[in-house]
Motif scaffolding. Structure first.
Motif, mmCIF file in Angstrom:
data_model
loop_
_atom_site.group_PDB
_atom_site.id
_atom_site.type_symbol
_atom_site.label_atom_id
_atom_site.label_comp_id
_atom_site.label_asym_id
_atom_site.label_seq_id
_atom_site.Cartn_x
_atom_site.Cartn_y
_atom_site.Cartn_z
ATOM 1 N N GLN A 30 85.024 -4.850 45.907
ATOM 2 C CA GLN A 30 83.921 -4.053 45.377
ATOM 3 C C GLN A 30 84.394 -3.088 44.291
ATOM 4 N N ASN A 35 76.316 5.619 38.000
ATOM 5 C CA ASN A 35 75.039 5.142 37.471
ATOM 6 C C ASN A 35 74.450 6.094 36.435
ATOM 7 N N ILE A 68 71.220 -1.562 38.477
ATOM 8 C CA ILE A 68 72.120 -0.482 38.081
ATOM 9 C C ILE A 68 72.664 -0.721 36.675
ATOM 10 N N MET A 92 72.678 -5.038 42.115
ATOM 11 C CA MET A 92 73.749 -4.674 43.030
ATOM 12 C C MET A 92 73.541 -5.267 44.427
ATOM 13 N N ASP A 93 74.614 -5.315 45.187
ATOM 14 C CA ASP A 93 74.568 -5.658 46.601
ATOM 15 C C ASP A 93 75.698 -4.908 47.284
ATOM 16 N N ALA A 94 75.357 -3.905 48.080
ATOM 17 C CA ALA A 94 76.359 -3.075 48.738
ATOM 18 C C ALA A 94 77.065 -3.796 49.880
ATOM 19 N N ALA A 108 70.874 1.846 44.440
ATOM 20 C CA ALA A 108 70.935 2.148 43.010
ATOM 21 C C ALA A 108 70.400 3.527 42.647
ATOM 22 N N SER A 113 77.146 4.121 43.051
ATOM 23 C CA SER A 113 76.796 2.998 43.920
ATOM 24 C C SER A 113 77.996 2.085 44.072
ATOM 25 N N THR A 115 79.160 -1.872 44.809
ATOM 26 C CA THR A 115 78.657 -3.240 44.778
ATOM 27 C C THR A 115 79.820 -4.204 44.620
ATOM 28 N N THR A 119 78.634 -9.319 41.372
ATOM 29 C CA THR A 119 77.221 -9.077 41.055
ATOM 30 C C THR A 119 77.049 -8.523 39.643
ATOM 31 N N LEU A 120 78.138 -8.239 38.946
ATOM 32 C CA LEU A 120 78.083 -7.484 37.683
ATOM 33 C C LEU A 120 78.361 -8.346 36.460
ATOM 34 N N PRO A 277 71.795 -11.758 43.734
ATOM 35 C CA PRO A 277 72.681 -11.141 42.740
ATOM 36 C C PRO A 277 73.689 -12.174 42.245
#
Length: 329
Positions: A30, A35, A68, A92-94, A108, A113, A115, A119-120, A277
């Protein structure tokens, strides 16, 4: 850190802006994002009201929001494709691991945050943070439906039911980039806004029901979910596909059991799109942004301290693109 916290489900009054929320913990795969902006989506309203509670594996207290845009400030040991200081954006996905347990885990609406790195995508240079935050979820929804689920081809005819909202705007632009002939369904109040995307045809749903016409389409993308496969059958070509992104118990069950889609009423002509995501998909969307084929469509920007007003406005207004929370200037 400052964040919007929901301690119980309900109307906009349950959104609390707090200044002493714990900084997110990080797993090896992660990153932590500082943000600058967060997109506002219908999902956030459903989450706040508790409508998604039956299909989520987490609940209050929680921080809403999935879109985000910001800077990477911390990186897990297993992350090698990003570095601190880079501008990124994403849905995002925590959750440390992708799980078929409902939508991605939110967070977000906060200064920071966590993630998964997968996912980015790097943020396109021609976007502001506010513009970038308006793109991920809606564009991923449209891209995964039109490109990946339907495999749309140039010169096919697509009808987009709900063209003025965030997903509809993204769908029009992605469809145009592919070379589809677009029919957009919207209200009279959003007609001129939708016209700016240059669809081939606009249908005003207040004056005409497209299911009562004889027009045939290769794809009907139902963004608002007020139609269904059966009601659209007469408007589909022989190989035409109806697809919707509006979640239901059937779509959730089919998402969890992809080899048994027919059991839940889905087939090659009747499809669902459960957005997930994906930094890989977002990188393709970024290419469209960089090439001038997809633009951010901002309706209104709210400071994070006005989050209650932002939710009320989003819930009660006719959509024209996306509303965004500004977290840091």
């Amino acid at each position: 850190m400052k964040a919007v916290v929901i301690k119980e489900y309900g109307e906009a009054e349950v959104l609390q802006v707090q200044n002493n929320v714990s900084y997110p913990r990080i797993e090896e795969n992660q990153v932590v994002i500082e943000n600058y902006a967060a997109g506002i989506n219908p999902h956030d309203l459903y989450l706040r009201k508790g409508m998604l509670a039956p299909i989520l594996d987490y609940g209050p207290p929680l921080i809403p929001g999935l879109d985000i845009a910001g800077k990477i400030v911390d990186i897990g040991e297993a992350v090698s494709n990003y570095s601190i200081g880079q501008n990124v954006y994403g849905m995002m996905d925590a959750n440390a691991k992708f799980a078929k347990s409902g939508f991605a885990k939110t967070g977000a609406y906060a200064e920071y945050s966590v993630t998964r790195a997968d996912t980015l995508s790097l943020m396109p240079h021609n976007l502001s943070f506010v513009e970038a935050a308006s793109i991920p979820l809606v564009s991923l929804t449209a891209y995964q439906a039109i490109v990946k689920k339907v495999n749309a081809k140039q010169n096919q005819r697509i009808l987009i039911n709900g063209a003025s909202g965030g997903v509809g705007c993204a769908a029009m632009q992605i469809a145009k980039h592919i070379g589809l002939e677009i029919t957009a369904v919207c209200s009279e109040r959003t007609n001129s806004f939708v016209e700016s995307f240059h669809p081939s045809r606009i249908i005003n749903y207040e004056h005409s029901n497209f299911t009562e016409t004889r027009e045939k389409y290769d794809i009907i993308f139902d963004v608002v979910g007020n139609k269904d496969f059966e009601s659209c059958l007469n408007n589909l070509t022989e190989t035409g596909i109806y697809i919707s992104n509006v979640p239901s118990s059937n779509t959730f069950e089919a998402f969890q059991n992809p080899d048994e889609e027919e059991k839940y009423g889905f087939n090659e002509n009747n499809k669902y799109n459960w957005v997930i995501p994906s930094g890989k998909d977002l990188a393709e969307i970024s290419k469209m942004v960089n090439g001038g084929h997809l633009k951010a469509t901002i309706n209104k920007v709210f400071d994070i301290d006005r989050v209650k007003e932002a939710h009320e406005y989003t819930e009660n207004s006719i959509p024209k693109g996306k509303n965004v929370l500004s977290i840091k200037e």
